[in-house]
Design a protein around this motif. Sequence first.
Motif, PDB file in Angstrom:
ATOM      1  N   PRO A   1      18.407  -2.488  -5.931  1.00  0.00           N
ATOM      2  CA  PRO A   1      17.039  -2.550  -6.445  1.00  0.00           C
ATOM      3  C   PRO A   1      16.905  -1.763  -7.745  1.00  0.00           C
ATOM      4  CG  PRO A   1      17.178  -1.022  -4.607  1.00  0.00           C
ATOM      5  CD  PRO A   1      18.508  -1.666  -4.715  1.00  0.00           C
ATOM      6  N   CYS A   2      15.976  -2.205  -8.600  1.00  0.00           N
ATOM      7  CA  CYS A   2      15.888  -1.617  -9.939  1.00  0.00           C
ATOM      8  C   CYS A   2      15.117  -0.297  -9.947  1.00  0.00           C
ATOM      9  CB  CYS A   2      15.252  -2.602 -10.921  1.00  0.00           C
ATOM     10  SG  CYS A   2      13.477  -2.789 -10.788  1.00  0.00           S
TER      11      CYS A   2
ATOM     12  N   VAL B   1      13.755  -6.677  -8.455  1.00  0.00           N
ATOM     13  CA  VAL B   1      12.478  -5.955  -8.438  1.00  0.00           C
ATOM     14  C   VAL B   1      11.916  -6.030  -7.032  1.00  0.00           C
ATOM     15  CG1 VAL B   1      10.161  -5.813  -9.415  1.00  0.00           C
ATOM     16  CG2 VAL B   1      12.086  -6.562 -10.849  1.00  0.00           C
ATOM     17  N   SER B   2      11.893  -4.888  -6.328  1.00  0.00           N
ATOM     18  CA  SER B   2      11.446  -4.883  -4.942  1.00  0.00           C
ATOM     19  C   SER B   2      10.165  -4.075  -4.755  1.00  0.00           C
ATOM     20  CB  SER B   2      12.556  -4.342  -4.038  1.00  0.00           C
ATOM     21  OG  SER B   2      12.961  -3.077  -4.495  1.00  0.00           O
TER      22      SER B   2
ATOM     23  N   GLY C   1       4.747 -10.634  -3.918  1.00  0.00           N
ATOM     24  CA  GLY C   1       3.628  -9.725  -3.735  1.00  0.00           C
ATOM     25  C   GLY C   1       3.559  -8.506  -4.635  1.00  0.00           C
ATOM     26  N   VAL C   2       4.489  -8.359  -5.574  1.00  0.00           N
ATOM     27  CA  VAL C   2       4.468  -7.177  -6.446  1.00  0.00           C
ATOM     28  C   VAL C   2       3.814  -7.501  -7.787  1.00  0.00           C
ATOM     29  CG1 VAL C   2       6.503  -6.196  -5.341  1.00  0.00           C
ATOM     30  CG2 VAL C   2       6.777  -7.604  -7.402  1.00  0.00           C
ATOM     31  N   THR C   3       3.506  -6.449  -8.536  1.00  0.00           N
ATOM     32  CA  THR C   3       2.947  -6.591  -9.875  1.00  0.00           C
ATOM     33  C   THR C   3       3.865  -5.894 -10.887  1.00  0.00           C
ATOM     34  OG1 THR C   3       0.682  -6.668  -9.055  1.00  0.00           O
ATOM     35  CG2 THR C   3       0.968  -5.995 -11.347  1.00  0.00           C
TER      36      THR C   3
ATOM     37  N   ALA D   1       6.527  -4.502 -19.580  1.00  0.00           N
ATOM     38  CA  ALA D   1       7.736  -4.039 -18.898  1.00  0.00           C
ATOM     39  C   ALA D   1       8.890  -4.973 -19.267  1.00  0.00           C
ATOM     40  CB  ALA D   1       7.537  -4.042 -17.389  1.00  0.00           C
ATOM     41  N   VAL D   2      10.097  -4.404 -19.300  1.00  0.00           N
ATOM     42  CA  VAL D   2      11.313  -5.183 -19.564  1.00  0.00           C
ATOM     43  C   VAL D   2      12.269  -4.949 -18.402  1.00  0.00           C
ATOM     44  CG1 VAL D   2      13.309  -5.467 -21.090  1.00  0.00           C
ATOM     45  CG2 VAL D   2      11.053  -4.937 -22.057  1.00  0.00           C
ATOM     46  N   VAL D   3      12.756  -6.019 -17.783  1.00  0.00           N
ATOM     47  CA  VAL D   3      13.700  -5.871 -16.678  1.00  0.00           C
ATOM     48  C   VAL D   3      15.028  -6.478 -17.115  1.00  0.00           C
ATOM     49  CG1 VAL D   3      14.137  -6.290 -14.235  1.00  0.00           C
ATOM     50  CG2 VAL D   3      11.778  -6.044 -15.053  1.00  0.00           C
TER      51      VAL D   3
END
Lengths: 311, 311, 311
Positions: free
Chosen positions: B284-285, B270-271, B255-257, B262-264
């Motif tokens: 969490p990041c 990713v919460s 459900g997130v965007t 972006a770079v993870v």
Amino acid sequence: MKFPKIYTLKDIAQLIDSEFVGDENFPVYGMNEIHVVEKGDIVFVDHPKYYDKALNSDASVVLINKKVACPEGKTLLISDDPFRDFSKLATYFNPFNKADKSISESAEIGEGTIIQPNVFLGNNVTIGKNCLIHPNVVIYDGCTIGNNVTIHAGTTLGSDAFYYKNRETGFDKLISCGSIIIEDNVDIGAACTIDRGVTGNTLIKEGTKIDNQVQIGHDTIIGKKCLIASQVGIAGCTVLEDEVTLWGQVGVISGVTIGRKAVVYAQSGVSNSLEGGQAYFGSPCDVARKKYRELAGIKVLPEIINKVNKI
Amino acid sequence: MKFPKIYTLKDIAQLIDSEFVGDENFPVYGMNEIHVVEKGDIVFVDHPKYYDKALNSDASVVLINKKVACPEGKTLLISDDPFRDFSKLATYFNPFNKADKSISESAEIGEGTIIQPNVFLGNNVTIGKNCLIHPNVVIYDGCTIGNNVTIHAGTTLGSDAFYYKNRETGFDKLISCGSIIIEDNVDIGAACTIDRGVTGNTLIKEGTKIDNQVQIGHDTIIGKKCLIASQVGIAGCTVLEDEVTLWGQVGVISGVTIGRKAVVYAQSGVSNSLEGGQAYFGSPCDVARKKYRELAGIKVLPEIINKVNKI
Amino acid sequence: MKFPKIYTLKDIAQLIDSEFVGDENFPVYGMNEIHVVEKGDIVFVDHPKYYDKALNSDASVVLINKKVACPEGKTLLISDDPFRDFSKLATYFNPFNKADKSISESAEIGEGTIIQPNVFLGNNVTIGKNCLIHPNVVIYDGCTIGNNVTIHAGTTLGSDAFYYKNRETGFDKLISCGSIIIEDNVDIGAACTIDRGVTGNTLIKEGTKIDNQVQIGHDTIIGKKCLIASQVGIAGCTVLEDEVTLWGQVGVISGVTIGRKAVVYAQSGVSNSLEGGQAYFGSPCDVARKKYRELAGIKVLPEIINKVNKI
């Protein structure tokens, strides 16, 4: 594992070319690891640290590398290498049989069950009624699947336990002769891997739902109505009680128990047994409430350090 | 999902044996979940908390478990169990068809496309031109693949959404009737799993490259020219905008965007939704720059504690 | 990669339609990336930052996008796009060949080796003696497997390196023309993925044991007697020395070296080279002893913060 018929102590001793202590006609019913051993079974032990545990277990025959005093009502098999000889017995009683075709003739498939193309069903696989086995699923010899089970594409059931003895000459594999039982109404996602038990069974109980790319190790028991999200890895000999939820990418170490209705949040690592009814987070995980407080602390840590350094 | 033809409200009510509110000839074009519902579609709602959202959505027909006032221009289907009846409709309009062979006759394969051995292509699969589908890939019914797409061995496209309702009697599955669209010039690695949408589509846009063992949940949308490294897990209903990079073993909640560019970094979680154009780290990041300061703080924490305890 | 025969500099220049500097009969033996290049090989370079490294490497032919001074005893190929032309050569010397059947006629299978159903063996695959290849394993063209190797179901060996150049117009893939070598007595679990080298080999040395769902990137070298638990991900161009142990879900970044007998605990992330003989933990990981002290610190952090805030 139980043997197909009852053997005598002498029969077994001959198979592994070992001495024995006890009546040569003593009946032997099967073989098992220490944590699942039952009366009538052989157990093996090769480290003095575990001698007492093996000798006092439910095993009736102890395959051991020292001529110790034999407990009342039990017998011994004396071997210079119990690990090797246990594997030898596992291979003898459960030899690998090359498959002639994708669906073994000895596989039993229940009414209403659909097997999609490119599926492999090994010898003596049993699948219940109204199951749906998607393409390229692989089910090794002897696995048992209940009714109303769905297994998505590319999943493997029954691969060998990851269980090796470290020897000077290289890793020596303990031959797996256990199996897998999947109960009714279980769903298993795509590209999952579930290993067979070493001598017992890996067991997934009724109504549990498993997402894609989940790994479940040998002899692990997953309770009823558990929910296991994608990319979770559960090591061997672990127990999930009923209604446990593991979110994505959680890892669980071997040999622990996760209590009923526990919830473990995504990416957490479970390195100890967990009480039921609570939520957990972190790697290694702790009660989520506590962990969140710690995370809040870490966020202000740089300014706390500044403050302390100014004192 | 759109129906193959227009149905009347009465037709639908008969299929699920329900009451209806509105003109019996009211036209019904399809069915969808709330986040993708369009004019002409059925949506379902079974919790009073979400009644208003469903009644005010673009849906023209609301499948609901209470006889509420019907909004102007809309209609209602009254059911004691909207979840069950939505699944019933999904099954009716999208029945599972056992495959007769590995490559369905209704599968369309474009010019210059190579299909390697042991591949499964379900009914009505469409594959564009100059694709390379490696061995043991499984593509379920109805998936659509563009041109110049490479899919490595053992990957599964179109498995069901991991979507259950928790009932006293066990988990009840919402039947997936959505699909998957893979656009042109996408590469997908080996042993990946991509779930179909529940009613809409899981979508991988043009030019995105995906490494091995990546999991992508139902209804997730991956933008153009994204780079997704090995063992990443992305839950359902998530959006990656264009040119997002996720490094190895990253997990993304549902459900997130994640914003454009972006770079993870590897192993992050990713919460929450993330703004584009920045680098993130941690589970969490958080913004990587900030997270690195925290990590530096943790390294000196033991001596800070000593200092504080001496004060 | 070595060419099947010796080519002249002129031959190669014609294949990629480029200018060259040097004797047109200069012999060319193969092509390789900078980190594995040998005398007689072509190397490519397209960024001025790396010109010197390429020109001073062991390469005998430098495929370069500027007419620089040619070092003594070497030659140049001048191209406006060395990346594109390197890929063009890789494709020319290693063209993709559609498979006619699941087991290629050119695959060599040693005595005593069992190939279970639905396995794919590509062209020129070589498998040694007494191996057991379980169902639905996919081995791409040219891979080499030693003796006494077990590979569990659904594993893929030889998929392409995840290696792209980011261009305005999209990601451009560097065509992999390397291969995989699996030495004797290696066990590989189910649903693993091991990528081929870009120009060299991905190598798993003797006696190493790999659990299920492990990912190993291109050109990575795994030493002898390593133990790699489930769901580990190892990026490309990484070296594990002998007897390294990686526990479940560990991630290793590309290009690092993990020293002999190092142990990395579950879920850790390796982002730097590690000295051998020690245990590591954390993401990013550090020496375990140190990391445990930090974790103990984090547990008391909330009360430390309280204390500091009261000062």
